[in-house]
Design a protein around this motif. Structure first.
Motif, mmCIF file in Angstrom:
data_model
loop_
_atom_site.group_PDB
_atom_site.id
_atom_site.type_symbol
_atom_site.label_atom_id
_atom_site.label_comp_id
_atom_site.label_asym_id
_atom_site.label_seq_id
_atom_site.Cartn_x
_atom_site.Cartn_y
_atom_site.Cartn_z
ATOM 1 N N ARG A 1 0.845 -1.192 0.000
ATOM 2 C CA ARG A 1 0.000 0.000 0.000
ATOM 3 C C ARG A 1 0.880 1.241 0.000
ATOM 4 N N ARG B 1 -1.474 2.418 -9.635
ATOM 5 C CA ARG B 1 -2.675 2.011 -10.358
ATOM 6 C C ARG B 1 -3.873 2.850 -9.919
ATOM 7 N N SER C 1 -7.441 3.324 -8.695
ATOM 8 C CA SER C 1 -8.336 2.387 -8.013
ATOM 9 C C SER C 1 -9.767 2.471 -8.529
ATOM 10 N N VAL D 1 -5.039 -3.607 -6.710
ATOM 11 C CA VAL D 1 -4.691 -2.193 -6.605
ATOM 12 C C VAL D 1 -3.516 -1.972 -5.659
ATOM 13 N N SER E 1 -10.740 -3.821 1.778
ATOM 14 C CA SER E 1 -10.949 -3.100 0.515
ATOM 15 C C SER E 1 -12.158 -3.655 -0.219
ATOM 16 N N ARG F 1 -11.503 6.176 -3.802
ATOM 17 C CA ARG F 1 -10.122 6.473 -4.236
ATOM 18 C C ARG F 1 -9.348 7.171 -3.131
ATOM 19 N N MET G 1 -8.461 4.729 -0.311
ATOM 20 C CA MET G 1 -7.441 3.756 -0.706
ATOM 21 C C MET G 1 -6.060 4.385 -0.825
ATOM 22 N N SER G 2 -6.002 5.675 -1.096
ATOM 23 C CA SER G 2 -4.707 6.336 -1.262
ATOM 24 C C SER G 2 -4.213 7.001 0.013
#
Length: 367
Positions: free
Chosen positions: A253, A258, A260, A272, A289, A313, A316-317
């Motif tokens: 991570r 990529r 997501s 991802v 996720s 997004r 996840m980031s």
């Protein structure tokens, strides 16, 4: 043409968790996977209690006819050096076999399963995604691992990414091997590489033993694996040769470039890159996720524009490295291995930072 609300490509923990979340709200879901389940999966196979809680799995029920090895301590050191044993006095994790665990999650997900079929084509037409010219879906979730075909067909280039590489094997111990193996089921063993670019592990799960090694630096991986196997024999942990290992790769991570999300598309799990940067563990973040992807799709209410996936997004980031890793970035790289090897000789650092913080994630919130 077969139709569904959501097509999930990949039946591993991320895909099955997403399906489970969607099906509980009544959406029609198809899971497509190139493999037939149960299937062997290269993985250390360890889960923490939050995995069971988040998926509402009853440990006693799951253990009926399946491997669920309680973990109550660890043996931690450096390859070639001494080790420290940490005892918790209670169950802090479980060892599982991925062929059993993944099959269980997939079967109970409630999705329509289309197994033994790879995703060969994916195109957007008339407001729907068309997979293999025969399945039409309003949205697609790519959960097919590091080499996920959805990620590839939507622009990911796995060959140009910086990934962790690993080799491992899980095998049944015969009577002689069981008698001579010093590795205990309740106490997995972790051994860091001298350069701190990776670590090896030994997990015993009943009559099965999982041995492997992963590294952020892919150079000479086979030599590092051979050295680790030799260390295990010379230190008396095993008395037999380790069978041939299989390789795999995954993104940590914060390492993945990529996207997501896309128009009607979400990526989840290793597709991802969600593995914890400290330990490389991927099962819990993959499941989280998948659940988050399901929640995102449900909130979208059938309107699957990219803009409606923006919260996914962002979440996840959002990567927060622990203090010890941030501090390491301020030190000269040549100093880090020596300092780390010294810290690993202390019970406080090994127990509180490495195990509680990096491997058990006892203080980690959900994704």
């Amino acid at each position: 043409m077969e139709t569904c609300d959501v097509l999930i490509v990949g039946g591993g923990p991320a895909g099955s968790s997403c399906s489970w979340g969607l099906r509980r709200s009544g959406l029609d879901v198809i899971v497509l996977d190139r493999e037939n389940f149960p299937r062997d999966k290269v993985c250390g196979g360890w889960i923490t209690p939050p995995v069971l809680a988040e998926l509402e799995i009853d440990a006693e029920e799951y253990a009926q006819g399946r491997t669920l090895q309680p973990i109550r301590g660890f043996r931690v050191g450096c390859i070639g050096g001494p080790a420290i044993e940490i005892e918790y006095g209670k169950t802090v994790s479980y060892g599982i076999r991925r062929r059993e665990f993944d099959d269980y999650l997939l079967r109970r997900s409630g999705a329509r399963l289309q197994l033994g079929e790879p995703l060969d084509a994916l195109e957007h037409s008339g407001g729907r995604w068309i997979a293999n010219a025969r399945i039409a879906a309003l949205a697609v979730v790519g959960a097919g691992g590091h080499f996920c075909p959805v990620a590839r067909l939507t622009g990911a280039r796995a060959g140009g990414e910086t990934a962790v590489v690993a080799q491992e094997v899980e095998f049944a111990l015969d009577a002689g091997q069981r008698a001579s193996c010093a590795i205990q089921g309740e106490k997995p063993e972790l051994y860091f590489c001298p350069d701190m670019q990776g670590y090896g592990w030994c997990f015993r799960k009943g009559n099965f033993l999982n041995i492997g090694l992963g590294r952020a630096d892919p150079h000479q991986l086979t030599a590092h694996v051979a050295g680790f196997s030799r260390f295990l024999r010379e230190s008396g942990r095993i008395s037999f040769d380790v069978p041939a290992m299989r390789g795999h790769a995954y993104l940590l991570r914060g390492w993945s470039a990529r996207p997501s999300i896309g128009e009607g598309v979400l990526l989840a799990g290793d597709a991802v890159g969600v593995a914890y940067p400290q330990s490389g563990e991927g099962i819990r973040p993959a499941i989280e996720s998948g659940l988050l992807a399901a929640e995102t799709l449900l909130r979208a209410g059938g309107r699957y524009e990219t803009s409606r996936f923006e919260p996914y997004r962002r979440q996840m980031s959002d990567v927060k490295l622990p203090w010890v890793m941030r501090a390491g970035g301020l030190l000269p790289s040549a100093c880090i291995p020596r300092i780390a090897r010294t810290l690993l000789k202390t019970r406080w650092f090994t127990g509180r930072v490495v195990l509680d913080g990096w491997f058990l994630h006892s203080r980690s919130a959900q994704l």
